[in-house]
Design a protein around this motif. Structure first.
Motif, mmCIF file in Angstrom:
data_model
loop_
_atom_site.group_PDB
_atom_site.id
_atom_site.type_symbol
_atom_site.label_atom_id
_atom_site.label_comp_id
_atom_site.label_asym_id
_atom_site.label_seq_id
_atom_site.Cartn_x
_atom_site.Cartn_y
_atom_site.Cartn_z
ATOM 1 N N ALA A 1 1.020 -0.973 -0.333
ATOM 2 C CA ALA A 1 0.171 -0.084 -0.141
ATOM 3 C C ALA A 1 0.539 0.842 0.191
ATOM 4 O O ALA A 1 0.687 1.599 -0.690
ATOM 5 C CB ALA A 1 -1.098 0.017 1.392
ATOM 6 N N ALA A 2 1.880 1.271 0.298
ATOM 7 C CA ALA A 2 3.057 2.536 0.584
ATOM 8 C C ALA A 2 3.442 2.387 -0.479
ATOM 9 O O ALA A 2 4.201 3.471 -0.560
ATOM 10 C CB ALA A 2 3.686 2.164 1.881
ATOM 11 N N PRO B 1 1.035 -6.763 4.660
ATOM 12 C CA PRO B 1 -0.006 -7.793 4.798
ATOM 13 C C PRO B 1 -1.274 -8.021 4.024
ATOM 14 O O PRO B 1 -0.925 -7.170 2.796
ATOM 15 C CB PRO B 1 -1.173 -6.518 5.392
ATOM 16 C CG PRO B 1 -0.846 -5.269 5.222
ATOM 17 C CD PRO B 1 0.786 -5.672 5.129
ATOM 18 N N ARG B 2 -1.375 -9.101 3.653
ATOM 19 C CA ARG B 2 -2.276 -10.111 2.353
ATOM 20 C C ARG B 2 -2.907 -9.100 2.180
ATOM 21 O O ARG B 2 -2.704 -8.852 0.501
ATOM 22 C CB ARG B 2 -2.326 -11.047 2.648
ATOM 23 C CG ARG B 2 -2.017 -11.853 2.633
ATOM 24 C CD ARG B 2 -1.948 -13.533 2.825
ATOM 25 N NE ARG B 2 -1.611 -14.273 3.783
ATOM 26 C CZ ARG B 2 -2.232 -15.864 3.716
ATOM 27 N NH1 ARG B 2 -2.743 -15.972 3.834
ATOM 28 N NH2 ARG B 2 -1.522 -16.325 5.242
ATOM 29 N N SER B 3 -3.577 -8.365 3.035
ATOM 30 C CA SER B 3 -4.836 -7.546 2.780
ATOM 31 C C SER B 3 -4.652 -6.363 1.529
ATOM 32 O O SER B 3 -5.549 -5.541 0.947
ATOM 33 C CB SER B 3 -5.899 -7.637 4.008
ATOM 34 O OG SER B 3 -5.317 -6.892 4.124
ATOM 35 N N GLN B 4 -4.122 -5.825 1.516
ATOM 36 C CA GLN B 4 -3.401 -4.194 0.803
ATOM 37 C C GLN B 4 -2.359 -4.467 0.087
ATOM 38 O O GLN B 4 -1.376 -3.683 -0.181
ATOM 39 C CB GLN B 4 -3.053 -3.127 1.817
ATOM 40 C CG GLN B 4 -4.293 -3.324 2.910
ATOM 41 C CD GLN B 4 -3.721 -1.879 3.462
ATOM 42 O OE1 GLN B 4 -2.197 -1.066 3.975
ATOM 43 N NE2 GLN B 4 -4.979 -1.001 4.386
#
Length: 143
Positions: A114-115, A129-132
């Motif tokens: 995400a970053a 993290p997997r979700s992002q």
């Protein structure tokens, strides 16, 4: 006869032995310690303990001193030598990392977090993290 593995950084010599090995007076070693030119380890009870590397450095200090280099100059030379050694070590680490990363592209998997960071992952490894995270790969047959 088995080979003896010597640790050159093991502080084993008391000041009198180190002074004798370096062909110096013990008071000279104390002065070098105060000036930060050669700083030995301290044993319990505050007694100085010199390693073989320290003795070699004392010999180098003596050689430079006989060539007319001031103590400040000697200290700077030793600092620069330490910096060069640290940089050579870092170059070696980076070279190994580069060699490790030169795997065939088809066996590499990349993830974007995400970053916006991009990391190389091993097969079967999941990004955190997997979700992002977005994972990009190319199947081996689709070149």
């Amino acid at each position: 006869m088995p080979a003896v593995d010597i640790n050159f950084d093991q502080p084993i010599f008391v000041i009198s032995v180190a002074a004798e090995l370096a062909d110096m007076h013990p008071q000279t070693l104390r002065q070098y310690d105060r000036l930060g030119i050669v700083s030995p380890s301290r044993a319990p009870g505050k007694s100085r303990r010199y390693s073989q590397r320290d003795v070699n450095r004392l010999r180098e200090v003596q050689r430079l001193s006989h060539e007319g280099v001031s103590l400040e100059g000697i200290k700077r030379i030793l600092e620069l030598e330490n910096q060069v050694a640290a940089l050579q070590h870092r170059v070696s680490e980076l070279t190994q990392e580069l060699a490790r990363r030169r795997e065939p592209l088809e066996s590499r998997i990349f993830a974007a977090g995400a970053a916006g960071d991009v990391v190389s992952l091993a097969r079967g490894q999941r990004p955190r993290p997997r979700s992002q995270a977005v994972v990009v790969w190319r199947p081996r047959g689709d070149l």
